[in-house]
Write a protein that holds these residues in place. Sequence first.
Motif, mmCIF file in Angstrom:
data_model
loop_
_atom_site.group_PDB
_atom_site.id
_atom_site.type_symbol
_atom_site.label_atom_id
_atom_site.label_comp_id
_atom_site.label_asym_id
_atom_site.label_seq_id
_atom_site.Cartn_x
_atom_site.Cartn_y
_atom_site.Cartn_z
ATOM 1 N N LEU A 44 0.886 -1.480 0.166
ATOM 2 C CA LEU A 44 0.209 -0.326 0.295
ATOM 3 C C LEU A 44 0.732 1.048 0.154
ATOM 4 O O LEU A 44 0.695 2.158 -0.613
ATOM 5 C CB LEU A 44 -0.420 -0.191 1.635
ATOM 6 C CG LEU A 44 -1.897 -0.992 1.321
ATOM 7 C CD1 LEU A 44 -3.232 -0.235 2.537
ATOM 8 C CD2 LEU A 44 -2.923 0.232 -0.055
ATOM 9 N N GLY A 45 1.696 1.597 0.805
ATOM 10 C CA GLY A 45 2.850 2.462 1.147
ATOM 11 C C GLY A 45 3.142 2.313 -0.435
ATOM 12 O O GLY A 45 3.660 3.466 -0.571
ATOM 13 N N VAL A 46 4.269 1.826 -0.992
ATOM 14 C CA VAL A 46 5.139 1.690 -2.154
ATOM 15 C C VAL A 46 4.165 1.534 -3.124
ATOM 16 O O VAL A 46 5.020 3.278 -3.831
ATOM 17 C CB VAL A 46 5.963 0.636 -1.861
ATOM 18 C CG1 VAL A 46 6.555 0.967 -3.575
ATOM 19 C CG2 VAL A 46 6.495 0.915 -1.006
ATOM 20 N N ALA A 47 2.525 2.010 -3.119
ATOM 21 C CA ALA A 47 2.422 2.069 -4.424
ATOM 22 C C ALA A 47 1.867 3.942 -4.380
ATOM 23 O O ALA A 47 1.901 4.388 -5.352
ATOM 24 C CB ALA A 47 0.425 0.794 -4.332
ATOM 25 N N ALA A 63 3.549 6.319 -2.578
ATOM 26 C CA ALA A 63 4.491 6.356 -3.295
ATOM 27 C C ALA A 63 4.763 7.113 -4.381
ATOM 28 O O ALA A 63 4.845 8.398 -4.795
ATOM 29 C CB ALA A 63 5.408 6.182 -1.819
ATOM 30 N N ILE A 64 4.614 6.180 -5.047
ATOM 31 C CA ILE A 64 4.848 5.574 -6.646
ATOM 32 C C ILE A 64 3.991 6.661 -7.621
ATOM 33 O O ILE A 64 4.056 7.267 -7.722
ATOM 34 C CB ILE A 64 5.051 4.454 -6.912
ATOM 35 C CG1 ILE A 64 6.342 3.112 -6.623
ATOM 36 C CG2 ILE A 64 5.052 4.470 -8.807
ATOM 37 C CD1 ILE A 64 6.769 2.571 -7.041
ATOM 38 N N TYR A 65 2.426 6.171 -6.861
ATOM 39 C CA TYR A 65 1.659 7.334 -7.705
ATOM 40 C C TYR A 65 2.216 8.380 -7.036
ATOM 41 O O TYR A 65 1.785 9.824 -8.656
ATOM 42 C CB TYR A 65 0.137 6.684 -7.124
ATOM 43 C CG TYR A 65 -0.672 7.241 -7.813
ATOM 44 C CD1 TYR A 65 -0.840 7.503 -9.353
ATOM 45 C CD2 TYR A 65 -1.080 8.712 -7.192
ATOM 46 C CE1 TYR A 65 -2.122 8.055 -9.476
ATOM 47 C CE2 TYR A 65 -2.413 9.402 -8.118
ATOM 48 C CZ TYR A 65 -2.378 9.253 -9.838
ATOM 49 O OH TYR A 65 -3.353 9.973 -9.548
ATOM 50 N N LEU A 66 1.949 9.236 -5.864
ATOM 51 C CA LEU A 66 2.435 10.597 -5.958
ATOM 52 C C LEU A 66 3.402 11.317 -6.361
ATOM 53 O O LEU A 66 3.141 12.424 -6.626
ATOM 54 C CB LEU A 66 2.145 10.760 -3.939
ATOM 55 C CG LEU A 66 0.218 11.227 -3.385
ATOM 56 C CD1 LEU A 66 0.914 10.886 -2.371
ATOM 57 C CD2 LEU A 66 -0.241 11.897 -3.491
ATOM 58 N N ILE A 96 6.053 8.517 3.424
ATOM 59 C CA ILE A 96 7.333 9.211 3.348
ATOM 60 C C ILE A 96 8.733 8.954 3.050
ATOM 61 O O ILE A 96 9.634 9.111 1.611
ATOM 62 C CB ILE A 96 7.644 10.153 4.367
ATOM 63 C CG1 ILE A 96 5.948 11.394 4.978
ATOM 64 C CG2 ILE A 96 8.655 11.071 4.982
ATOM 65 C CD1 ILE A 96 5.644 11.020 6.530
ATOM 66 N N SER A 97 9.505 7.769 3.453
ATOM 67 C CA SER A 97 10.716 6.968 3.193
ATOM 68 C C SER A 97 10.777 6.433 1.776
ATOM 69 O O SER A 97 12.012 7.162 1.139
ATOM 70 C CB SER A 97 11.450 6.247 3.533
ATOM 71 O OG SER A 97 9.833 5.445 4.024
ATOM 72 N N THR A 98 9.529 6.281 1.421
ATOM 73 C CA THR A 98 9.630 5.742 -0.252
ATOM 74 C C THR A 98 9.447 6.628 -1.236
ATOM 75 O O THR A 98 10.177 7.349 -2.360
ATOM 76 C CB THR A 98 8.357 5.043 -0.725
ATOM 77 O OG1 THR A 98 8.664 3.703 0.300
ATOM 78 C CG2 THR A 98 8.306 4.224 -2.232
ATOM 79 N N ARG A 99 9.013 7.886 -0.531
ATOM 80 C CA ARG A 99 9.387 9.308 -1.636
ATOM 81 C C ARG A 99 10.137 9.443 -1.665
ATOM 82 O O ARG A 99 10.248 10.434 -2.976
ATOM 83 C CB ARG A 99 7.546 10.142 -1.419
ATOM 84 C CG ARG A 99 6.704 9.905 -1.048
ATOM 85 C CD ARG A 99 5.722 10.971 -1.232
ATOM 86 N NE ARG A 99 5.703 12.092 -2.173
ATOM 87 C CZ ARG A 99 5.194 12.690 -2.101
ATOM 88 N NH1 ARG A 99 4.180 13.099 -1.115
ATOM 89 N NH2 ARG A 99 5.338 13.581 -3.353
ATOM 90 N N ALA A 100 10.984 9.985 -1.200
ATOM 91 C CA ALA A 100 12.593 10.413 0.404
ATOM 92 C C ALA A 100 13.617 9.930 -1.423
ATOM 93 O O ALA A 100 14.017 10.305 -2.132
ATOM 94 C CB ALA A 100 13.093 10.451 1.306
ATOM 95 N N ALA A 101 12.966 8.304 -1.286
ATOM 96 C CA ALA A 101 14.095 7.358 -2.094
ATOM 97 C C ALA A 101 13.632 7.339 -4.125
ATOM 98 O O ALA A 101 14.593 7.914 -3.881
ATOM 99 C CB ALA A 101 13.989 6.474 -1.185
#
Lengths: 451, 265
Positions: free
Chosen positions: A243-246, A248-251, A315-320
């Motif tokens: 959920l989180g990674v998806a 973040a990728i979308y956003l 948040i961490s996925t978006r930063a990555a």
Amino acid sequence: MTEVSVDPARSGPARSILVQDARTKRRNAAERRFRAYGLAAIGIAMAALILLLTSVLAAGLSAYKQTYLQLEVNLPAAKLDPKGNRDPAEMSKVFTLAYAPLLQQALAAKLDALGVTTTLSAKDMGDLISKEAPATLRNQVLADPSLIGSPHVIDVLASGRIDGFFKGRVTMESAALDANTSPEALRVAQALKDAGVMVTRLNWAFLTAPDASDQRPEAAGLGVAILGSLYMMIVVLVMALPLGVAAAIYLEEFAPKNRFTDVIEVNISNLAAVPSIVFGILGLAIFINFMGLRQSSPLVGGLVLTLMTLPTIIISTRAALKSVPPSIRDAALGVGASKMQSVFHHVLPLAAPGILTGTIIGLAQALGETAPLLLIGMVAFVRDYPSAFSSSTGLFGDPSTALPVQVYNWTQRADPAFVERASGAIIALLVFLLTMNAVAIILRRRFERRW
Amino acid sequence: MLDMHLTERDIHMTDTKISARNCQVYYGDTHAIRDVNVDIADKTVTAFIGPSGCGKSTFLRCLNRMNDTIEGCRVEGRIAMDGEDIYDAKVDPVQLRAKVGMVFQKPNPFPKSIYENVAYGPRIHGMARSRADLDEIVETSLRRAALWNEAKDRLDQPGTGLSGGQQQRLCIARAVATAPEVLLMDEPCSALDPIATAQVEELIDELRQSFSVVIVTHSMQQAARVSQKTAFFHLGQLVEFGETGKIFTNPADPRTESYISGRIG
């Protein structure tokens, strides 16, 4: 013509580089002061850490050792298997109460054999043995009926006071004021220890046994709590990571940048700052009251912790993802990759170490979280090991407890032996957290080496 | 200007590959490119020169719709490739970019092996039926980018381990591998040393045999060395467009002359 004035301080032979001027001295002093502040800050932090670790280790390490009596116990068939057919179903009609005298007799026999004389009454002598010991013996016999009929040497758990005496928690002075033990009992225990009947050895049961009641701190273990925490971590990983990674990728890669996505972004950041107990109330209202999931179950606990972990992972996925250079995206688009191909073939693999680290840190946070679990009933006293799946309670539906909640639980108990247990549980929790962080670092290294 | 070595080139009047008419580009409210009309011929090197910020890179990125990825960028007017409007609603930019390859200013190989770098494009476009096909495409592309001899023994080594010039040639090989019809190069030599630059320039001249090359460059000498046609951009406008020899020796517009002789820019 304007008058040219020459400042003697600024020119002339007086300005040697071998002499520091006042301004340079002040600057150097400021720098030295700043370094000292930094060192002091680090020193205070390290001292606090060392203090914390030493106090926890000093109080808790002894929980991993336990005192046992090695007694030769008679297991008379007449008492334990009145029907004489060794059928566990029949034998289970003999209650724990029938086993306690067997242990007391074995202890008395041992003292006689050693020539230890005592003024202790039979009941006080029985208090040397843990109240949990008869139940353990009964389980052993039920599991293996062939034990019945002959004497066997069996490890019998010593009571918490006696255990505490050998760990230095209980002294002759404190025993004199104690209703549960006496200086005479301690003297007998010391004699047994000297004779090698009583031994203090490594206690794996602390990690595997379930919790025990207020009266038997010596038998309390972390088994149920570890299992419950493990189930919750599985739920969190399975729910929060995709959920989180998806999200973040979308956003980060696909969503249009407008007021609406700005609002979503701000809210996700705010979600990370919401006090965890609020998530507990949310879980109570939605998962238990509205959706009707089972109280105290790792499923509900996992879902609540998922809500808590999601913002951390997003948040961490978006930063990555942000840290992947745009030139890689350009390169992929330039050879005719679609947006999705450029993200999944190139950007995501490069961001993977960062995503992984964020996820594991999120999991570690969730592992240590207590407050929301109190609200969904995971603070219950649970003796039965929860199963991952059962037909009556569904997936992860058995009541269980969690490591940090077990710590909280034990610190509430009256018997000082539980202080040792709680500190031991904190050590276990810290070891799990350190292991997770180490795994994060190792995986990160391995991923990075591939490129 | 006399020291600039201009060779007489045989310029075949070939077909127009890309034609732009009244092209306007806006970044939000900024009007970045005004009224650009240009015809880019097939099998020719066309150079875009001009001072920084004049819009030459912006215009280049319009030709394969890379500007689509920039927030708030709007293109008006008509840009046609082989007579088809590339900004038509029916055009899929992904398909267009397979036909119009691009090489960027900074070498940007994927952090994968040399082989994977070149094979990526053909793979996603389904150009190879078998592993042998793919091997062949990779070898041909690396040969065309003059990198085969240096890279053939280390195809499984990471592309990022090559030197700057080799990396840029790898990027050219990667662009060539998808068999494009037009190759866009955005200052491909600005991050390279003179020797690597010479190699890439030589390469550009060879690539001209196969397709039309559009190169943005800061260096007027480079434009003079590699191109047959030159377009001079200034403040978002196309000032002058013509044969390279003429632009450099006998420019029609005084602004072109000022720029070439170093008075502006």
